[in-house]
Design an enzyme around this catalytic site. Structure first.
Site, PDB file in Angstrom:
ATOM      1  CG  HIS A 270      -0.537   0.082   2.516  1.00  0.00           C
ATOM      2  ND1 HIS A 270      -0.227   1.266   3.124  1.00  0.00           N
ATOM      3  CD2 HIS A 270      -0.311  -0.880   3.435  1.00  0.00           C
ATOM      4  CE1 HIS A 270       0.164   1.029   4.373  1.00  0.00           C
ATOM      5  NE2 HIS A 270       0.140  -0.262   4.590  1.00  0.00           N
ATOM      6  CG  ASP A 282       2.380   0.383   7.863  1.00  0.00           C
ATOM      7  OD1 ASP A 282       2.006  -0.133   6.811  1.00  0.00           O
ATOM      8  OD2 ASP A 282       1.611   0.626   8.814  1.00  0.00           O
ATOM      9  CD  GLU A 316      -3.390  -1.311   5.337  1.00  0.00           C
ATOM     10  OE1 GLU A 316      -3.573  -2.330   6.007  1.00  0.00           O
ATOM     11  OE2 GLU A 316      -2.866  -0.283   5.818  1.00  0.00           O
ATOM     12  CD  GLU A 317      -1.578   2.163   7.665  1.00  0.00           C
ATOM     13  OE1 GLU A 317      -2.322   1.664   8.538  1.00  0.00           O
ATOM     14  OE2 GLU A 317      -0.400   1.802   7.501  1.00  0.00           O
ATOM     15  CG  ASP A 344       0.952  -3.622   4.971  1.00  0.00           C
ATOM     16  OD1 ASP A 344       1.827  -2.834   5.387  1.00  0.00           O
ATOM     17  OD2 ASP A 344      -0.249  -3.512   5.251  1.00  0.00           O
ATOM     18  CG  HIS A 415       0.191   2.744  12.579  1.00  0.00           C
ATOM     19  ND1 HIS A 415      -1.041   2.200  12.843  1.00  0.00           N
ATOM     20  CD2 HIS A 415       0.544   2.274  11.348  1.00  0.00           C
ATOM     21  CE1 HIS A 415      -1.412   1.419  11.830  1.00  0.00           C
ATOM     22  NE2 HIS A 415      -0.468   1.449  10.920  1.00  0.00           N
TER      23      HIS A 415
HETATM   24 ZN    ZN Z   1       0.613  -1.306   6.308  1.00  0.00          ZN
END
Ligand code: ZN
Length: 459
Positions: A270, A282, A316-317, A344, A415
């Protein structure tokens, strides 16, 4: 090594001798290439944060389109994805009484703002979401709910599922009992003072209360304070903004198959990220890995038999929105998707080959595994979901593979502002790209039927 591989292969039916000869060349080439690393470096440096719907997201789409075109894919195209555009804005939290001090927090994605001037209330701690759900409303009403569930470290990230549910539904469960806000211990394996964001949800008919993650040391700090005084007051001030809906894009590149062009081997990652780091692990790493794999195959003079499709998913997130848009846009050709896989889970290394294919096809995976074993890959199970975005496909019968990555450290950075390029291990991402290269090449040329797949169990 080469002679061993080729002799193993000579007796193998799913892969022709020519396919295996090219596989050996791809293997050698991929292990001397830094293209995956260079791609992550380019994306994280030139684009940086790319939260779905943001200006960075739009630049990421343009970057990806230009990148795939420059790499020489036969077809590069964009597919629109309608998404909400949320913006974090200013976020602040502090203990006001009896031990005044600031807390390190971040808004959870999709959270509403606090009213002008913020809110201040006493906190009530619950070790888990289930404890909140079991609590009497009169205990919770008017308070800030603090869920203090620690995540366990695990190579495969198995500690994530039990804890992340509170991030998704914690604010709704708290609001049902009259709470005024949610403080969630970050879904994290780190002890560093970063708060980990991630998406949360509201439901109609339940008050929308602000929701934040607090850093692990700050969660410990609140617990120590509660041991001294049952009434700890916290002030929360969030500026989060809802900008309505906008359009992002799945960015797709294809190497057209030379014999079975209508059949698709999909490798994805992603493109969007959270907003505070530069999304290196990520999922810049995944973008680097799958584009490098396709790039290695493009460098061969021999085309794959099936079409190799690289999908860089949007949004995606914030809830697999690009994945759902892809599934819907390609409904008519899902039966032509030979197999799909997604990178991912950081930069790797990949330690195991999992699948969800017809059991009769498992020997083809065993033979693929023989070629991957020298890269340190174990043979795995046959109940893979293939990765977050790809997980919407097995319920519709699409075979998937799981090239499982070592995620021991993944949730230290996930994140947070600390998800940056320096965290990528060059050897790990090179190995991951090599595994994806071999996987994509072998699947694009295999003489095997992977369907029908074992029915996915409910998740
Ligand atoms: Zn991810």
């Amino acid at each position: 090594m080469t002679s061993l591989l080729l002799s193993t292969a000579a007796s193998a039916t799913p892969y022709s001798q020519a396919t295996l000869t090219h596989a050996e060349r791809l293997h050698q080439h991929a292990l001397t290439s830094d293209s995956a690393l260079q791609t992550v470096e380019s994306l994280t440096t030139e684009v940086g944060p790319r939260l779905a719907g943001s200006e960075g997201d739009a630049r990421a789409v343009a970057w990806a389109q230009a990148k795939l075109q420059q790499m020489g894919f036969d077809r590069v195209y964009l597919e629109p994805v309608e998404i909400p555009h949320w913006e974090r804005g200013y976020a602040d939290a502090r203990v006001t009484l009896p031990f005044p001090q600031p807390l390190v927090i971040t808004a959870l994605g999709n959270s509403v703002a606090t009213p002008e001037g913020g809110i201040e209330a006493s906190i009530i701690r619950f070790p888990t979401l289930a404890d909140l759900q079991a609590a009497a409303p009169e205990q919770v009403s008017g308070k800030l709910v603090f869920i203090d569930h620690k995540m366990e470290r695990d190579k495969e990230g198995r500690g994530y599922g039990p804890v992340v549910k509170a991030r998704g539904v914690g604010a709704v469960e708290a609001a049902k009992k009259g709470a005024v806000g949610l403080l969630l211990r970050s879904v994290s394996t780190s002890s560093h003072r970063f708060a980990h964001t991630g998406v949360m949800r509201y439901i109609d008919g339940v008050a929308r209360i602000p929701a934040v993650a607090i850093s692990p040391p700050d969660a410990d700090q609140l617990t120590r304070m509660l041991a001294r005084d049952s009434d700890i007051r916290v002030k929360l001030d969030l500026e989060a903004m809802d900008h309505g809906t906008t359009t992002s894009y799945n960015v797709i590149g294809e190497i057209t198959g030379d014999r079975k062009a209508e059949e698709i081997v999909l490798i994805g990652a992603h493109l969007d990220t959270w907003d505070e780091g530069t999304g290196a692990l990520d999922d810049g790493a995944g973008v680097g890995i799958v584009t490098a794999a396709a790039g290695h195959i493009l460098a061969l003079e021999q085309r794959p038999q099936r079409t190799l499709r690289v999908v860089l998913y949007a949004a995606e997130e914030i809830g697999l929105l690009g994945a759902r848009a892809y599934r819907d846009a390609h409904k008519g050709e899902l039966d032509k998707h030979f197999i799909a896989a997604e990178a991912d889970f950081g930069a790797g290394p990949i330690f195991r080959l999992d699948s969800r294919v017809n059991e009769r096809a498992l020997p083809a995976f065993d033979q693929m595994h023989a070629l991957l074993a020298p890269l340190g890959v174990e043979r795995g199970h046959n109940h893979s979901w293939g990765g977050p975005d790809v997980s919407v496909l097995p319920p519709l019968g699409v075979p998937v593979a799981g090239l499982s990555m070592d995620g021991t450290d993944y949730f230290d950075y996930h994140h947070t502002p600390d998800d940056t390029f320096d965290k990528i291990d060059p050897d790990a991402i090179r190995q991951s790209a090599a595994v994806y290269t071999l996987f994509a090449w072998l699947m694009a040329n295999a003489e095997v039927d992977l369907r029908p797949i074992p029915l996915p169990e409910e998740r």
